[in-house]
Design an enzyme around this catalytic site. Structure first.
Site, PDB file in Angstrom:
ATOM      1  N   ASP A  32       0.847  -1.195   0.000  1.00 13.44           N
ATOM      2  CA  ASP A  32       0.000   0.000   0.000  1.00 13.44           C
ATOM      3  C   ASP A  32       0.881   1.242   0.000  1.00 13.44           C
ATOM      4  O   ASP A  32       1.891   1.307   0.698  1.00 13.44           O
ATOM      5  CB  ASP A  32      -0.908  -0.016   1.240  1.00 13.44           C
ATOM      6  CG  ASP A  32      -2.073   0.939   1.106  1.00 13.44           C
ATOM      7  OD1 ASP A  32      -3.222   0.476   1.049  1.00 13.44           O
ATOM      8  OD2 ASP A  32      -1.837   2.174   1.056  1.00 13.44           O
ATOM      9  N   ASN A  88     -12.757  -3.479   2.732  1.00 21.53           N
ATOM     10  CA  ASN A  88     -13.760  -2.432   2.897  1.00 21.53           C
ATOM     11  C   ASN A  88     -14.735  -2.494   1.726  1.00 21.53           C
ATOM     12  O   ASN A  88     -14.316  -2.688   0.583  1.00 21.53           O
ATOM     13  CB  ASN A  88     -13.076  -1.064   2.960  1.00 21.53           C
ATOM     14  CG  ASN A  88     -12.160  -0.943   4.161  1.00 21.53           C
ATOM     15  OD1 ASN A  88     -12.481  -1.429   5.238  1.00 21.53           O
ATOM     16  ND2 ASN A  88     -11.014  -0.304   3.973  1.00 21.53           N
ATOM     17  N   GLY A  94     -16.117   2.277   3.937  1.00 22.50           N
ATOM     18  CA  GLY A  94     -14.949   3.133   3.764  1.00 22.50           C
ATOM     19  C   GLY A  94     -14.099   2.768   2.563  1.00 22.50           C
ATOM     20  O   GLY A  94     -12.907   3.058   2.525  1.00 22.50           O
ATOM     21  N   GLN A  95     -14.714   2.135   1.560  1.00 22.03           N
ATOM     22  CA  GLN A  95     -13.964   1.734   0.367  1.00 22.03           C
ATOM     23  C   GLN A  95     -13.687   2.948  -0.507  1.00 22.03           C
ATOM     24  O   GLN A  95     -14.605   3.726  -0.798  1.00 22.03           O
ATOM     25  CB  GLN A  95     -14.766   0.694  -0.424  1.00 22.03           C
ATOM     26  CG  GLN A  95     -14.031   0.158  -1.640  1.00 22.03           C
ATOM     27  CD  GLN A  95     -14.837  -0.888  -2.409  1.00 22.03           C
ATOM     28  OE1 GLN A  95     -16.017  -1.125  -2.118  1.00 22.03           O
ATOM     29  NE2 GLN A  95     -14.205  -1.496  -3.396  1.00 22.03           N
ATOM     30  N   SER A  96     -12.423   3.115  -0.928  1.00 23.41           N
ATOM     31  CA  SER A  96     -12.078   4.257  -1.779  1.00 23.41           C
ATOM     32  C   SER A  96     -11.672   3.837  -3.189  1.00 23.41           C
ATOM     33  O   SER A  96     -11.757   4.648  -4.111  1.00 23.41           O
ATOM     34  CB  SER A  96     -10.968   5.085  -1.136  1.00 23.41           C
ATOM     35  OG  SER A  96      -9.793   4.312  -0.985  1.00 23.41           O
ATOM     36  N   HIS A 101     -10.244  -5.593  -3.012  1.00 27.63           N
ATOM     37  CA  HIS A 101      -8.896  -5.760  -2.468  1.00 27.63           C
ATOM     38  C   HIS A 101      -8.985  -6.137  -1.011  1.00 27.63           C
ATOM     39  O   HIS A 101      -9.857  -5.682  -0.280  1.00 27.63           O
ATOM     40  CB  HIS A 101      -8.055  -4.491  -2.633  1.00 27.63           C
ATOM     41  CG  HIS A 101      -8.711  -3.229  -2.134  1.00 27.63           C
ATOM     42  ND1 HIS A 101      -9.695  -2.584  -2.852  1.00 27.63           N
ATOM     43  CD2 HIS A 101      -8.532  -2.509  -1.008  1.00 27.63           C
ATOM     44  CE1 HIS A 101     -10.093  -1.517  -2.177  1.00 27.63           C
ATOM     45  NE2 HIS A 101      -9.415  -1.446  -1.042  1.00 27.63           N
ATOM     46  N   HIS A 103      -6.800  -5.934   2.463  1.00 26.73           N
ATOM     47  CA  HIS A 103      -5.650  -5.345   3.145  1.00 26.73           C
ATOM     48  C   HIS A 103      -5.061  -6.430   4.042  1.00 26.73           C
ATOM     49  O   HIS A 103      -5.774  -7.026   4.861  1.00 26.73           O
ATOM     50  CB  HIS A 103      -6.078  -4.185   4.039  1.00 26.73           C
ATOM     51  CG  HIS A 103      -6.711  -3.023   3.331  1.00 26.73           C
ATOM     52  ND1 HIS A 103      -6.043  -1.837   3.086  1.00 26.73           N
ATOM     53  CD2 HIS A 103      -7.954  -2.853   2.823  1.00 26.73           C
ATOM     54  CE1 HIS A 103      -6.854  -0.992   2.476  1.00 26.73           C
ATOM     55  NE2 HIS A 103      -8.028  -1.580   2.310  1.00 26.73           N
TER      56      HIS A 103
END
Ligand code: 5GP
Length: 115
Positions: A32, A88, A94-96, A101, A103
């Site tokens: 990341d 997320n 809170g997924q951007s 994916h 983490h």
């Protein structure tokens, strides 16, 4: 289609660089860019699935594979004290980046509940 590519699709297509730690025909894993722990790796399917909520029955194999890849990376990185795996989903999650994916976070004591 190029204009709608997510940042992760651009990493898959090698249009932008990433510190790749693992790759196979179904998945890609890379560090990341804004790490939240000493080890913060993102594990993604090469297939464009927007989130876990968007997965279909036909994605079952790749979903299982991604968890296996996470386990192998954690072993390789010697996260013997444990680690956390998070995905997320959507606005409340809170997924951007809208490419599924996971983490993989490790190297420090995690807290619960998460923020
Ligand atoms: P989300 O918030 O969607 O769960 O997670 C997206 C993650 O992607 C964030 O942790 C963010 O730091 C990471 N990220 C965003 N853009 C890039 C990038 O260009 N390269 C890398 N390696 N990570 C990125």
């Amino acid at each position: 289609m190029t204009g709608t590519k997510t940042i992760f699709k651009k990493i898959i297509d090698r249009e932008i660089p990433a510190r790749i730690v693992y790759e196979d025909e179904l998945s890609l894993a890379f560090y990341d860019v804004a790490p939240q722990a000493p080890v913060h790796v993102l594990v993604i399917p090469k297939r464009e699935i927007p989130s876990l909520a968007a997965a279909t029955e036909s994605d079952q194999q790749v979903l299982g594979h991604l968890l296996w890849v996470i386990k192998k990376i954690a072993d390789d990185l010697k996260l013997d004290q444990g680690y956390r795996v998070v995905t997320n989903i959507g606005q409340d999650g809170g997924q951007s980046v809208h490419h599924l994916h996971f983490h993989l976070l490790g190297g420090r004591q995690m807290k619960w509940p998460p923020g």
